[in-house]
Design a protein around this motif. Structure first.
Motif, PDB file in Angstrom:
ATOM      1  N   ALA A 118     -65.372  38.325  -7.886  1.00 22.89           N
ATOM      2  CA  ALA A 118     -65.968  39.062  -9.001  1.00 22.89           C
ATOM      3  C   ALA A 118     -67.249  39.743  -8.527  1.00 22.89           C
ATOM      4  CB  ALA A 118     -66.278  38.114 -10.150  1.00 22.89           C
ATOM      5  N   LEU A 119     -67.510  40.919  -9.062  1.00 21.95           N
ATOM      6  CA  LEU A 119     -68.740  41.634  -8.738  1.00 21.95           C
ATOM      7  C   LEU A 119     -69.929  40.971  -9.415  1.00 21.95           C
ATOM      8  CD1 LEU A 119     -67.552  45.319  -9.164  1.00 21.95           C
ATOM      9  CD2 LEU A 119     -68.013  44.112  -7.032  1.00 21.95           C
ATOM     10  N   PRO A 120     -71.106  41.056  -8.799  1.00 21.57           N
ATOM     11  CA  PRO A 120     -72.289  40.515  -9.471  1.00 21.57           C
ATOM     12  C   PRO A 120     -72.562  41.298 -10.753  1.00 21.57           C
ATOM     13  CG  PRO A 120     -72.791  41.228  -7.212  1.00 21.57           C
ATOM     14  CD  PRO A 120     -71.384  41.617  -7.507  1.00 21.57           C
ATOM     15  N   VAL A 121     -73.022  40.601 -11.749  1.00 18.16           N
ATOM     16  CA  VAL A 121     -73.379  41.225 -13.022  1.00 18.16           C
ATOM     17  C   VAL A 121     -74.870  41.513 -12.981  1.00 18.16           C
ATOM     18  CG1 VAL A 121     -73.527  40.880 -15.501  1.00 18.16           C
ATOM     19  CG2 VAL A 121     -71.552  40.037 -14.254  1.00 18.16           C
ATOM     20  N   ARG A 122     -75.233  42.759 -13.220  1.00 18.73           N
ATOM     21  CA  ARG A 122     -76.653  43.110 -13.204  1.00 18.73           C
ATOM     22  C   ARG A 122     -77.210  43.085 -14.618  1.00 18.73           C
ATOM     23  NH1 ARG A 122     -79.264  46.554  -8.924  1.00 18.73           N
ATOM     24  NH2 ARG A 122     -79.749  47.864 -10.697  1.00 18.73           N
ATOM     25  N   ALA A 123     -77.250  41.879 -15.183  1.00 12.21           N
ATOM     26  CA  ALA A 123     -77.856  41.650 -16.502  1.00 12.21           C
ATOM     27  C   ALA A 123     -78.305  40.198 -16.546  1.00 12.21           C
ATOM     28  CB  ALA A 123     -76.857  41.928 -17.621  1.00 12.21           C
ATOM     29  N   TRP A 124     -79.591  40.012 -16.800  1.00  7.94           N
ATOM     30  CA  TRP A 124     -80.150  38.663 -16.866  1.00  7.94           C
ATOM     31  C   TRP A 124     -81.068  38.577 -18.065  1.00  7.94           C
ATOM     32  CZ3 TRP A 124     -80.331  41.955 -12.707  1.00  7.94           C
ATOM     33  CH2 TRP A 124     -79.494  41.647 -11.644  1.00  7.94           C
ATOM     34  N   SER A 125     -81.218  37.374 -18.583  1.00  9.30           N
ATOM     35  CA  SER A 125     -82.116  37.129 -19.708  1.00  9.30           C
ATOM     36  C   SER A 125     -82.965  35.909 -19.411  1.00  9.30           C
ATOM     37  CB  SER A 125     -81.323  36.860 -20.989  1.00  9.30           C
ATOM     38  OG  SER A 125     -80.526  37.964 -21.311  1.00  9.30           O
ATOM     39  N   VAL A 126     -84.225  35.978 -19.810  1.00 13.25           N
ATOM     40  CA  VAL A 126     -85.122  34.832 -19.722  1.00 13.25           C
ATOM     41  C   VAL A 126     -85.724  34.627 -21.101  1.00 13.25           C
ATOM     42  CG1 VAL A 126     -87.288  33.949 -18.772  1.00 13.25           C
ATOM     43  CG2 VAL A 126     -85.663  35.092 -17.276  1.00 13.25           C
ATOM     44  N   THR A 127     -85.629  33.385 -21.590  1.00 11.94           N
ATOM     45  CA  THR A 127     -86.212  33.032 -22.879  1.00 11.94           C
ATOM     46  C   THR A 127     -87.386  32.093 -22.639  1.00 11.94           C
ATOM     47  OG1 THR A 127     -84.073  33.277 -23.959  1.00 11.94           O
ATOM     48  CG2 THR A 127     -85.746  32.016 -25.149  1.00 11.94           C
ATOM     49  N   ILE A 128     -88.488  32.395 -23.299  1.00  9.80           N
ATOM     50  CA  ILE A 128     -89.697  31.591 -23.176  1.00  9.80           C
ATOM     51  C   ILE A 128     -89.759  30.642 -24.364  1.00  9.80           C
ATOM     52  CG2 ILE A 128     -92.219  31.653 -23.075  1.00  9.80           C
ATOM     53  CD1 ILE A 128     -91.864  34.636 -22.098  1.00  9.80           C
ATOM     54  N   LEU A 180     -76.389  45.845  -5.561  1.00  5.41           N
ATOM     55  CA  LEU A 180     -75.047  46.323  -5.872  1.00  5.41           C
ATOM     56  C   LEU A 180     -75.028  47.833  -5.702  1.00  5.41           C
ATOM     57  CD1 LEU A 180     -72.290  45.252  -6.946  1.00  5.41           C
ATOM     58  CD2 LEU A 180     -73.098  45.806  -9.232  1.00  5.41           C
ATOM     59  N   PRO A 181     -74.116  48.374  -4.891  1.00  8.31           N
ATOM     60  CA  PRO A 181     -74.043  49.829  -4.720  1.00  8.31           C
ATOM     61  C   PRO A 181     -73.862  50.524  -6.073  1.00  8.31           C
ATOM     62  CG  PRO A 181     -72.585  48.719  -3.172  1.00  8.31           C
ATOM     63  CD  PRO A 181     -73.078  47.675  -4.135  1.00  8.31           C
ATOM     64  N   GLY A 182     -74.448  51.696  -6.170  1.00  6.45           N
ATOM     65  CA  GLY A 182     -74.413  52.450  -7.420  1.00  6.45           C
ATOM     66  C   GLY A 182     -73.023  52.679  -7.986  1.00  6.45           C
ATOM     67  N   HIS A 183     -72.038  52.901  -7.134  1.00  7.50           N
ATOM     68  CA  HIS A 183     -70.697  53.201  -7.633  1.00  7.50           C
ATOM     69  C   HIS A 183     -70.007  51.976  -8.246  1.00  7.50           C
ATOM     70  CE1 HIS A 183     -69.801  51.717  -3.576  1.00  7.50           C
ATOM     71  NE2 HIS A 183     -68.574  51.464  -4.012  1.00  7.50           N
ATOM     72  N   LEU A 184     -70.582  50.782  -8.070  1.00 10.08           N
ATOM     73  CA  LEU A 184     -69.999  49.570  -8.658  1.00 10.08           C
ATOM     74  C   LEU A 184     -70.740  49.110  -9.918  1.00 10.08           C
ATOM     75  CD1 LEU A 184     -69.276  47.502  -5.433  1.00 10.08           C
ATOM     76  CD2 LEU A 184     -67.670  48.839  -6.802  1.00 10.08           C
ATOM     77  N   ARG A 185     -71.829  49.778 -10.248  1.00  5.73           N
ATOM     78  CA  ARG A 185     -72.621  49.378 -11.417  1.00  5.73           C
ATOM     79  C   ARG A 185     -72.037  49.976 -12.689  1.00  5.73           C
ATOM     80  NH1 ARG A 185     -78.369  51.206  -9.464  1.00  5.73           N
ATOM     81  NH2 ARG A 185     -78.842  50.826 -11.655  1.00  5.73           N
ATOM     82  N   ILE A 186     -72.159  49.207 -13.790  1.00  5.60           N
ATOM     83  CA  ILE A 186     -71.689  49.675 -15.097  1.00  5.60           C
ATOM     84  C   ILE A 186     -72.755  49.370 -16.145  1.00  5.60           C
ATOM     85  CG2 ILE A 186     -69.243  49.350 -14.546  1.00  5.60           C
ATOM     86  CD1 ILE A 186     -69.367  46.792 -16.308  1.00  5.60           C
ATOM     87  N   CYS A 187     -72.623  50.003 -17.289  1.00  2.00           N
ATOM     88  CA  CYS A 187     -73.540  49.747 -18.398  1.00  2.00           C
ATOM     89  C   CYS A 187     -73.290  48.329 -18.903  1.00  2.00           C
ATOM     90  CB  CYS A 187     -73.323  50.758 -19.515  1.00  2.00           C
ATOM     91  SG  CYS A 187     -74.416  50.497 -20.944  1.00  2.00           S
ATOM     92  N   GLN A 188     -74.279  47.469 -18.749  1.00  2.00           N
ATOM     93  CA  GLN A 188     -74.137  46.078 -19.164  1.00  2.00           C
ATOM     94  C   GLN A 188     -74.223  45.923 -20.674  1.00  2.00           C
ATOM     95  OE1 GLN A 188     -73.318  43.545 -17.103  1.00  2.00           O
ATOM     96  NE2 GLN A 188     -73.173  45.080 -15.502  1.00  2.00           N
TER      97      GLN A 188
END
Length: 143
Positions: free
Chosen positions: A3-13, A55-63
């Protein structure tokens, strides 16, 4: 196929036993360090995930689309080049860092585009124009 890495992360304080705690969507709970503003720690933690997951640009998508466009109320079609977006939620308690298209970026409240990390220049060309390279420390503070 991996699976490709997902470029979306969340941090809750949050606060636990009177101490600030950071809860990350990718690596679970992270102890906050005393003496460093917790918001700065949250941004640095998000930046760390981004730099560790090139992640190369061509593999990125709108998260945003991948998450059902939960970051904006008005439905808009995903369109345009990707941006790296820092989103503030829950009155400053939750922070998201993700690839988001131009259409969703414009519809997302409490958000700002941030520059790509310096390592982006070493990857294959992205559909988004690269930001000027900065020292890693300067880039993290830009978040």
């Amino acid at each position: 196929m991996a699976a490709l890495p997902v470029r979306a992360w969340s941090v809750t304080i949050t606060t636990h036993a009177g101490r600030p705690t950071l809860t990350c969507s990718a690596c679970r709970s992270v102890a906050a360090q005393p003496g460093i503003p917790v918001l700065r720690q949250a941004r640095r933690h998000l930046a760390g995930h981004l730099t560790d997951t090139p992640l190369p640009g061509h593999l990125r998508i709108c998260q945003c689309r991948d998450h059902g466009c939960i970051w904006h109320r008005q439905p808009v079609p995903c369109s345009g080049p990707l941006r790296l977006l820092l989103i503030c939620g829950d009155n400053g308690r939750t922070w998201h860092l993700a690839d988001v298209c131009r259409g969703c970026t414009g519809a997302t409240p409490h958000a700002a585009t941030v520059p790509e990390p310096p390592h982006a220049a070493r990857l294959p060309p992205s559909p988004v124009p690269a930001e000027p390279a900065t020292e890693d420390g300067e880039w993290v503070e830009a978040l």
